[in-house]
Design an enzyme around this catalytic site. Structure first.
Site, PDB file in Angstrom:
ATOM      1  N   GLY A  37     -18.859  17.026   4.261  1.00 10.23           N
ATOM      2  CA  GLY A  37     -17.945  16.167   3.502  1.00 10.23           C
ATOM      3  C   GLY A  37     -18.214  14.705   3.811  1.00 10.23           C
ATOM      4  O   GLY A  37     -19.000  14.376   4.708  1.00 10.23           O
ATOM      5  N   LEU A  38     -17.537  13.856   3.070  1.00 14.69           N
ATOM      6  CA  LEU A  38     -17.723  12.405   3.239  1.00 14.69           C
ATOM      7  C   LEU A  38     -17.306  11.950   4.631  1.00 14.69           C
ATOM      8  O   LEU A  38     -16.506  12.616   5.294  1.00 14.69           O
ATOM      9  CB  LEU A  38     -16.866  11.654   2.207  1.00 14.69           C
ATOM     10  CG  LEU A  38     -17.200  11.837   0.729  1.00 14.69           C
ATOM     11  CD1 LEU A  38     -16.132  11.142  -0.128  1.00 14.69           C
ATOM     12  CD2 LEU A  38     -18.582  11.286   0.411  1.00 14.69           C
ATOM     13  N   SER A  39     -17.807  10.804   5.030  1.00 12.23           N
ATOM     14  CA  SER A  39     -17.352  10.187   6.272  1.00 12.23           C
ATOM     15  C   SER A  39     -15.845   9.937   6.165  1.00 12.23           C
ATOM     16  O   SER A  39     -15.364   9.439   5.147  1.00 12.23           O
ATOM     17  CB  SER A  39     -18.083   8.858   6.481  1.00 12.23           C
ATOM     18  OG  SER A  39     -17.612   8.219   7.639  1.00 12.23           O
ATOM     19  N   GLY A  40     -15.117  10.334   7.167  1.00 16.72           N
ATOM     20  CA  GLY A  40     -13.672  10.126   7.170  1.00 16.72           C
ATOM     21  C   GLY A  40     -12.884  11.217   6.467  1.00 16.72           C
ATOM     22  O   GLY A  40     -11.657  11.161   6.387  1.00 16.72           O
ATOM     23  N   ALA A  41     -13.584  12.241   5.962  1.00 23.05           N
ATOM     24  CA  ALA A  41     -12.878  13.323   5.256  1.00 23.05           C
ATOM     25  C   ALA A  41     -12.071  14.187   6.230  1.00 23.05           C
ATOM     26  O   ALA A  41     -11.058  14.784   5.853  1.00 23.05           O
ATOM     27  CB  ALA A  41     -13.863  14.189   4.484  1.00 23.05           C
ATOM     28  N   GLY A  42     -12.539  14.283   7.477  1.00 18.97           N
ATOM     29  CA  GLY A  42     -11.797  15.064   8.475  1.00 18.97           C
ATOM     30  C   GLY A  42     -12.600  16.138   9.172  1.00 18.97           C
ATOM     31  O   GLY A  42     -12.038  17.005   9.845  1.00 18.97           O
ATOM     32  N   LYS A  43     -13.924  16.081   9.058  1.00 20.65           N
ATOM     33  CA  LYS A  43     -14.780  17.130   9.637  1.00 20.65           C
ATOM     34  C   LYS A  43     -14.602  17.243  11.153  1.00 20.65           C
ATOM     35  O   LYS A  43     -14.387  18.341  11.682  1.00 20.65           O
ATOM     36  CB  LYS A  43     -16.263  16.840   9.321  1.00 20.65           C
ATOM     37  CG  LYS A  43     -16.565  16.735   7.834  1.00 20.65           C
ATOM     38  CD  LYS A  43     -18.030  16.419   7.569  1.00 20.65           C
ATOM     39  CE  LYS A  43     -18.497  15.069   8.060  1.00 20.65           C
ATOM     40  NZ  LYS A  43     -17.810  13.916   7.440  1.00 20.65           N
ATOM     41  N   THR A  44     -14.693  16.120  11.835  1.00 21.40           N
ATOM     42  CA  THR A  44     -14.582  16.131  13.294  1.00 21.40           C
ATOM     43  C   THR A  44     -13.182  16.563  13.724  1.00 21.40           C
ATOM     44  O   THR A  44     -13.019  17.396  14.624  1.00 21.40           O
ATOM     45  CB  THR A  44     -14.905  14.725  13.860  1.00 21.40           C
ATOM     46  OG1 THR A  44     -16.250  14.409  13.501  1.00 21.40           O
ATOM     47  CG2 THR A  44     -14.779  14.683  15.369  1.00 21.40           C
ATOM     48  N   SER A  93     -24.009  15.922   5.865  1.00 22.14           N
ATOM     49  CA  SER A  93     -24.966  16.822   5.185  1.00 22.14           C
ATOM     50  C   SER A  93     -24.814  16.772   3.658  1.00 22.14           C
ATOM     51  O   SER A  93     -24.382  17.734   3.043  1.00 22.14           O
ATOM     52  CB  SER A  93     -24.848  18.265   5.705  1.00 22.14           C
ATOM     53  OG  SER A  93     -23.527  18.717   5.857  1.00 22.14           O
TER      54      SER A  93
HETATM   55  P1  ADP Z   1     -15.217  12.837   9.605  1.00 17.11           P
HETATM   56  O1  ADP Z   1     -15.577  13.616  10.841  1.00 17.11           O
HETATM   57  O2  ADP Z   1     -15.249  13.683   8.365  1.00 17.11           O
HETATM   58  O3  ADP Z   1     -15.978  11.565   9.449  1.00 17.11           O
HETATM   59  P2  ADP Z   1     -12.798  12.261  11.025  1.00 17.11           P
HETATM   60  O4  ADP Z   1     -12.318  13.597  11.452  1.00 17.11           O
HETATM   61  O5  ADP Z   1     -13.514  11.406  12.033  1.00 17.11           O
HETATM   62  O6  ADP Z   1     -13.690  12.423   9.709  1.00 17.11           O
HETATM   63  O7  ADP Z   1     -11.575  11.403  10.456  1.00 17.11           O
HETATM   64  C1  ADP Z   1     -10.641  11.947   9.552  1.00 17.11           C
HETATM   65  C2  ADP Z   1      -9.345  11.124   9.574  1.00 17.11           C
HETATM   66  O8  ADP Z   1      -8.429  11.673   8.623  1.00 17.11           O
HETATM   67  C3  ADP Z   1      -8.659  11.181  10.930  1.00 17.11           C
HETATM   68  O9  ADP Z   1      -8.137   9.911  11.219  1.00 17.11           O
HETATM   69  C4  ADP Z   1      -7.531  12.206  10.710  1.00 17.11           C
HETATM   70  O10 ADP Z   1      -6.439  11.973  11.557  1.00 17.11           O
HETATM   71  C5  ADP Z   1      -7.174  11.966   9.242  1.00 17.11           C
HETATM   72  N1  ADP Z   1      -6.542  13.123   8.562  1.00 17.11           N
HETATM   73  C6  ADP Z   1      -5.439  13.076   7.794  1.00 17.11           C
HETATM   74  N2  ADP Z   1      -5.116  14.290   7.311  1.00 17.11           N
HETATM   75  C7  ADP Z   1      -6.036  15.141   7.779  1.00 17.11           C
HETATM   76  C8  ADP Z   1      -6.243  16.550   7.635  1.00 17.11           C
HETATM   77  N3  ADP Z   1      -5.431  17.339   6.889  1.00 17.11           N
HETATM   78  N4  ADP Z   1      -7.314  17.101   8.235  1.00 17.11           N
HETATM   79  C9  ADP Z   1      -8.153  16.325   8.970  1.00 17.11           C
HETATM   80  N5  ADP Z   1      -8.008  15.001   9.148  1.00 17.11           N
HETATM   81  C10 ADP Z   1      -6.958  14.398   8.577  1.00 17.11           C
END
Ligand code: ADP
Length: 184
Positions: A12-19, A86
């Site tokens: 997924g996109l950066s900031g989507a919530g993967k980590t 990815s």
């Molecule tokens: P990625 O790894 O995809 O770049 P991150 O996990 O680092 O994204 O960041 C995702 C952000 O979105 C975090 O600040 C997290 O707290 C927020 N967030 C809000 N709602 C959700 C959710 N349902 N699942 C995961 N993250 C969420």
């Protein structure tokens, strides 16, 4: 505990919530006694794939190497969580074919939501032209066509996303459901 190996691949996109989701799922499974490993794109790029950039060729090589390690672990019974943008479908599918025990999680939030979150400040820099080939802004993202799991993180709470992933892994037979464990 006998356990089946599997690669759980968060794209997924950066900031989507993967980590965030993969770590929360990993914590829960650790507390249930599973052996697992996390391959997080940001960390992997500082060692295993250090020096690779963000051209299509380098992104594909990044994913190929992550997939290689993930395969080794998976075939030895480890549950592996990969969290990496990815963006290219073809290489994700190539890794899927090689590993076999592969569960794809599409971590999906609209670009504007990811951009508003801007967890790492990267979107701002990408918009300012400081980062070339930034996924979603100046580089493509190809969503999975048939992911086993989709987490809409703009619409669901983190706990719902986590339950979705764990529930699917239980249903697919990679995890024992807590009730099955309790009745043993
Ligand atoms: P990625 O790894 O995809 O770049 P991150 O996990 O680092 O994204 O960041 C995702 C952000 O979105 C975090 O600040 C997290 O707290 C927020 N967030 C809000 N709602 C959700 C959710 N349902 N699942 C995961 N993250 C969420």
């Amino acid at each position: 505990m006998e356990q089946r190996g599997v690669t759980v691949w968060f794209t997924g996109l950066s900031g989507a919530g993967k980590t965030t989701i993969s770590q929360a799922v990993a914590e829960e499974l650790k507390s249930r006694g599973y052996r697992l490993e996390i391959l997080d794109g940001d960390i992997v790029r500082t060692n295993l794939t250090k020096g690779l950039g963000f051209s299509k060729e380098d992104r594909d090589e990044n994913i190929r190497r992550i997939g290689f390690v993930s395969h080794l672990l998976t075939r030895n019974g480890v549950i592996v969580f990969v969290s990496a943008i990815s963006p290219y479908r073809e290489i994700r599918d190539e890794v899927r074919q090689r590993i076999g025990d592969f569960v794809e999680v599409f971590v999906n939030a609209p670009l504007d939501v990811c951009e508003t979150r801007d967890v790492k400040g990267l979107y701002k820099r990408a918009r300012a032209g400081e980062i070339k080939a930034f996924t979603g802004i100046s580089d493509p993202y190809e969503p999975p066509l048939n992911p086993e799991i989709e987490c809409r993180t703009d619409l669901e709470e983190l706990s719902e996303s986590v339950d979705k992933v764990i529930g699917a892994l239980e249903k697919m037979g990679y995890l024992q459901s807590p009730t099955a464990v309790a009745s043993q």
